[in-house]
Structures are given as C-alpha cells and as structure tokens.
Design an enzyme around this catalytic site. Structure first.
Site, mmCIF file in Angstrom:
data_model
loop_
_atom_site.group_PDB
_atom_site.id
_atom_site.type_symbol
_atom_site.label_atom_id
_atom_site.label_comp_id
_atom_site.label_asym_id
_atom_site.label_seq_id
_atom_site.Cartn_x
_atom_site.Cartn_y
_atom_site.Cartn_z
ATOM 1 N N ASN A 210 0.836 -1.153 0.020
ATOM 2 C CA ASN A 210 -0.056 0.021 0.093
ATOM 3 C C ASN A 210 0.984 1.176 -0.024
ATOM 4 O OD1 ASN A 210 -2.642 -1.182 0.196
ATOM 5 N ND2 ASN A 210 -2.377 -1.314 2.444
ATOM 6 N N ASP A 279 -4.782 -5.591 2.397
ATOM 7 C CA ASP A 279 -5.903 -6.335 2.653
ATOM 8 C C ASP A 279 -5.851 -7.603 2.318
ATOM 9 O OD1 ASP A 279 -7.568 -4.440 3.919
ATOM 10 O OD2 ASP A 279 -8.055 -3.442 2.164
ATOM 11 N N PRO A 305 -5.382 -11.108 7.672
ATOM 12 C CA PRO A 305 -6.501 -11.109 9.086
ATOM 13 C C PRO A 305 -6.517 -9.404 9.336
ATOM 14 C CG PRO A 305 -3.948 -11.684 9.685
ATOM 15 C CD PRO A 305 -4.136 -11.788 8.019
ATOM 16 N N PHE A 323 -7.635 4.169 12.109
ATOM 17 C CA PHE A 323 -7.243 5.073 11.138
ATOM 18 C C PHE A 323 -8.221 4.713 10.158
ATOM 19 C CE2 PHE A 323 -4.349 8.468 12.048
ATOM 20 C CZ PHE A 323 -4.117 8.216 13.437
ATOM 21 N N LYS A 337 -16.571 2.109 10.610
ATOM 22 C CA LYS A 337 -15.455 1.157 11.189
ATOM 23 C C LYS A 337 -15.486 1.357 12.627
ATOM 24 C CE LYS A 337 -12.444 1.969 7.519
ATOM 25 N NZ LYS A 337 -11.459 2.356 6.702
HETATM 26 O O1 C5P Z 1 -10.629 -2.140 7.368
HETATM 27 P P1 C5P Z 1 -9.828 -0.710 6.950
HETATM 28 O O2 C5P Z 1 -8.555 -1.103 6.347
HETATM 29 O O3 C5P Z 1 -10.728 0.062 6.164
HETATM 30 O O4 C5P Z 1 -9.694 -0.071 8.386
HETATM 31 C C1 C5P Z 1 -8.474 0.629 8.732
HETATM 32 C C2 C5P Z 1 -8.090 0.627 9.947
HETATM 33 O O5 C5P Z 1 -8.026 -0.832 10.249
HETATM 34 C C3 C5P Z 1 -6.830 1.087 10.315
HETATM 35 O O6 C5P Z 1 -6.847 1.540 11.536
HETATM 36 C C4 C5P Z 1 -5.617 -0.116 9.960
HETATM 37 O O7 C5P Z 1 -4.569 0.099 10.640
HETATM 38 C C5 C5P Z 1 -6.579 -1.385 10.534
HETATM 39 N N1 C5P Z 1 -6.383 -2.588 9.873
HETATM 40 C C6 C5P Z 1 -5.542 -3.456 10.506
HETATM 41 N N2 C5P Z 1 -5.589 -4.742 9.876
HETATM 42 C C7 C5P Z 1 -6.185 -4.920 8.573
HETATM 43 C C8 C5P Z 1 -6.715 -3.746 7.874
HETATM 44 C C9 C5P Z 1 -6.829 -2.615 8.516
HETATM 45 O O8 C5P Z 1 -5.292 -3.315 11.724
HETATM 46 N N3 C5P Z 1 -5.769 -6.009 7.825
#
Ligand code: C5P
Length: 396
Positions: A210, A279, A305, A323, A337
């Site tokens: 990313n 993801d 995960p 975040f 979220k």
């Molecule tokens: O699910 P999404 O990526 O949109 O959410 C973002 C938040 O979830 C951020 O705080 C990110 O660090 C955390 N996150 C995580 N593990 C993942 C995906 C996102 O801890 N696999």
C-alpha cells in the site's frame, strides 16, 4: 505555529569543541518558535563567536556578569526570570564541576546558582575526563540536586579516541527539550501501535503493498512520547528514523505485523492502528524470482487478518483507535469502522490530503460525535490527536 511557540530558553555554551553543534540546536529551537537567550562563557567564545548566535537567535548574546544592559546590573537574575529552562550544551567537565560545587565565577554559573528554573546539562568531553572519578562524583551530585543530564553518547571524539563523552547531536537535544516542556497527560500509560505499509511478497524481489510513508504514524509515536506514554511501535517498511524513546519492532508482512502485535498486546492499555495493512496477500510467495514469459500471469490473493478488529474483539481489549484513509464519503466509512470494529475512536482523513505529504487534515470520530481538526503539519495534528486521546482516557 511552531511546536515551541511561546517557550523561552537560555542556551549556555561553554568551552568545548562540540560548541559548533549548539548553533544548529539554536536554529532548530528558533525555527520551532522558541525565544532563546544565548549565554556564552569566555572559554566558549574561544570555539564559537557571539555573532553567529546573535544572528541565529535574533538577540544580543550575553557573556559578561558585569554587563550594564541588564536592569540593576543583575543579568544573572534578569535572564532567568521568564525562561522555561536553562540548557547548557556543551557542558564541559570544568563547568559541571563548578555547578556541582555551587561556584558563581562567571555569568553562566551565576545564572545556574541563582535560578528557580530547571537546568539541563549536555556533557561533552573526552572519554577519560568523563570516566574520571571526580567527574563521576560531580555528575552524581548535580543529579542529586535535580539537574537533568542529556547524554553523553559514545562514538568518535575530537581527540581521536572512541568512547563515551560525545555531546548528543542537535536533533537529539532538540527532541529532549520538546519532551521536557510538554505536559505529560499519558504518564504511566503503555501504548501499542502500528504504522507504515505492509509488504506482501510475490517472490524475492516483488510484492503487493500500500502507499504509506509512515509519517502520520511516526509523528503520532513521537507525540505519545512527548505526552509521557511508553510506546511500542510495530512498523512496516518505511524510510523514517524511529522517534527517540520509541521501542520499534520492524516487520514486513501483515502476518508478521499481526504476530508482533499479539506478542505485545497484553501489556497495552491503548492500541492505535495507523498502519495501512494490505488487505490481501499472494496465496504463495515464490522462493525464486518469477521469470518473464509472454503469457498472462494469474496471481491468487487471499485475505489478510484484520489486526485491529482482532485486538478489539479480545475479551479485555485495550482502548482501540483506528485510522480510516478514504478517497470519498469519509464520515460514512469512518463511522462504519467505529461500529463494525467496535472501536473507541477513529481518526479519518481524505487520502487526497494526507498521503505521503507533511500535512494532514483529520476528523476524530468517537461515541460523542465528530471532531474536525484544522489542517496542519502532521506533528501538530499528532499532538492534537494525543490531546483528544488523553482526555478520552482520563474521562473513562
Ligand atoms: O478495514 P480498513 O482497512 O478500512 O480499516 C483501517 C483501520 O484498520 C486502520 O486502523 C488499520 O490500521 C486497521 N487494519 C488492521 N488490519 C488490517 C486492515 C486494517 O489493523 N488487515
């Protein structure tokens, strides 16, 4: 506004080779908005000239106890009246010895003896001088008197030797001063956080990742240290220096990040997930470099995960902050979220502003609603997020 706006310091410079580093320190302090009054000892003036410091501080430099510019001829009282702290950098063995013994035979030692404000010394001397029992005794007695000692560090010395006694670098002294003046609403709190991107290997030289510079997460780690927290930072690959005082665990993939988080989460009172975790990851990572062919290449991806959701779903979860970097509909996604991952707080930003740059504009979402913060430098945004977090923790 600089992070030291409204702060006032006295910078004392004594006679050591490291005096040259104090010009850079002065520049950093002034750039951050601090007012700095420089006091140069006679020996200090053998190494650097007052003109440089006058130009950098924008104020006359003081050297003489008998300077007629101060009201009542009492520069040693006047100068110390409004400052937040005196920092002497470099502080030579001789200067430390004089402070330890309460001598007042020049302006700077007199200022130190007559002070009501904190005194910080950044020792700079040759290894043998630092190790000499007399210096050890003097350091012990100034510490017992409440004086702060910053450094020294080990490394190459001007005398050609290698060892303990090098003055800290200007940036390190700057950080120590910023930490020193900040209020400590998170003292005694342990924070675990993630930052940066993750890198999911396809083969030894390629991967899925990313876009994330790690700047926001690292600025937050730094602001947490300033606020007195203990910080464990699990960081994906970034090109940033680890902020002073932060314990950093370097990882690469989401699975490594998850493992490091789970290793540390038991001790954490707060978990802040800033990392842009990929993801998906390739189902398999090849041991050898994939060779090019004319055919299309299929890459099968499997979900990673969700580290934050997993931490928040623990039986006794820490205070969880997520975040959300979105390209549109920030309110909707961020609030989703907050609910879906069962978080206490979400910090949202639009990627058009935050990504890679030095500025950010964020909105904090919590159970009480939506709290927009002004667009600013990431360090000041981080300080505002930490202030919000500290208030939320105190209200629990
Ligand atoms: O699910 P999404 O990526 O949109 O959410 C973002 C938040 O979830 C951020 O705080 C990110 O660090 C955390 N996150 C995580 N593990 C993942 C995906 C996102 O801890 N696999």
């Amino acid at each position: 506004m600089g992070e030291l706006q409204g702060r006032k310091f006295i910078l004392g410079i004594t006679g050591g080779v490291a005096a040259y580093k104090s010009a850079e320190l002065l520049r950093l302090l002034v750039k951050a908005g601090a007012e700095v009054q420089v006091v140069l000892t006679e020996a200090g003036a053998r190494f650097v000239t007052a003109v440089t410091y006058q130009a950098l501080s924008g104020r006359p430099v003081w050297t003489d106890l008998w300077d007629p510019r101060a009201d009542n001829n009492m520069a040693h009282i006047e100068l110390g009246r409004e400052a937040d702290a005196i920092l002497v950098a470099p502080a030579t063995a001789d200067f430390i010895a004089r402070v330890a013994n309460g001598l007042a035979n020049d302006l700077l030692t007199t200022l130190c003896l007559a002070r009501e404000l904190p005194l910080l010394l950044a020792p700079a001397m040759n290894r043998q001088m630092w190790e000499n029992p007399a210096t050890r005794r003097n350091i012990d007695s100034v510490v017992a008197d409440g004086v702060g000692i910053l450094g020294p560090a080990a490394g190459d010395q001007a005398c050609g030797e290698v060892g303990m006694g090098r003055m800290l670098e200007a940036e390190e002294l700057y950080e120590a001063l910023v930490t020193f003046v900040q209020p400590k609403p998170l003292a005694g709190r342990r924070v675990l956080m993630t930052a940066g991107p993750t890198f999911e290997a396809i083969d030894p030289v390629r991967g899925v990742t990313n876009l994330s510079s790690g700047k926001m997460g690292y600025a937050l780690a730094r602001a947490l240290i300033h606020a007195g927290a203990t910080v464990d930072l699990v960081s994906g690959p970034v090109a940033l220096p680890v902020p002073a005082g932060v314990a950093c665990i370097a990882v690469r993939s989401a699975l490594e990040m998850r493992a490091a988080v789970m290793d540390h989460v038991d001790r954490a009172e707060v978990f802040i997930a800033v990392a842009a975790v990929a993801d998906y990851r390739p189902r398999e990572s090849q041991t050898h470099k994939l060779k090019k062919s004319g055919d299309a290449l299929q890459l099968e991806l499997v979900p990673n995960p969700d580290i934050l959701a997993e931490v928040a779903a623990r039986p006794q979860p820490p205070f969880c902050v997520g975040f959300a970097a979105e390209s549109r509909d920030l309110d909707r996604y961020a609030l989703h979220k907050l609910e879906a991952k069962r978080l206490q707080m979400v910090v949202g930003n639009l990627v058009q502003i935050g990504l890679g740059g030095d500025d950010n504009e964020v909105v904090i979402y919590d159970r009480a609603g939506r709290h927009p913060l002004a667009r600013d430098d990431k360090h000041r945004v981080a300080a505002a997020i930490v202030a919000h977090l500290a208030a939320a923790l105190a209200a629990r």
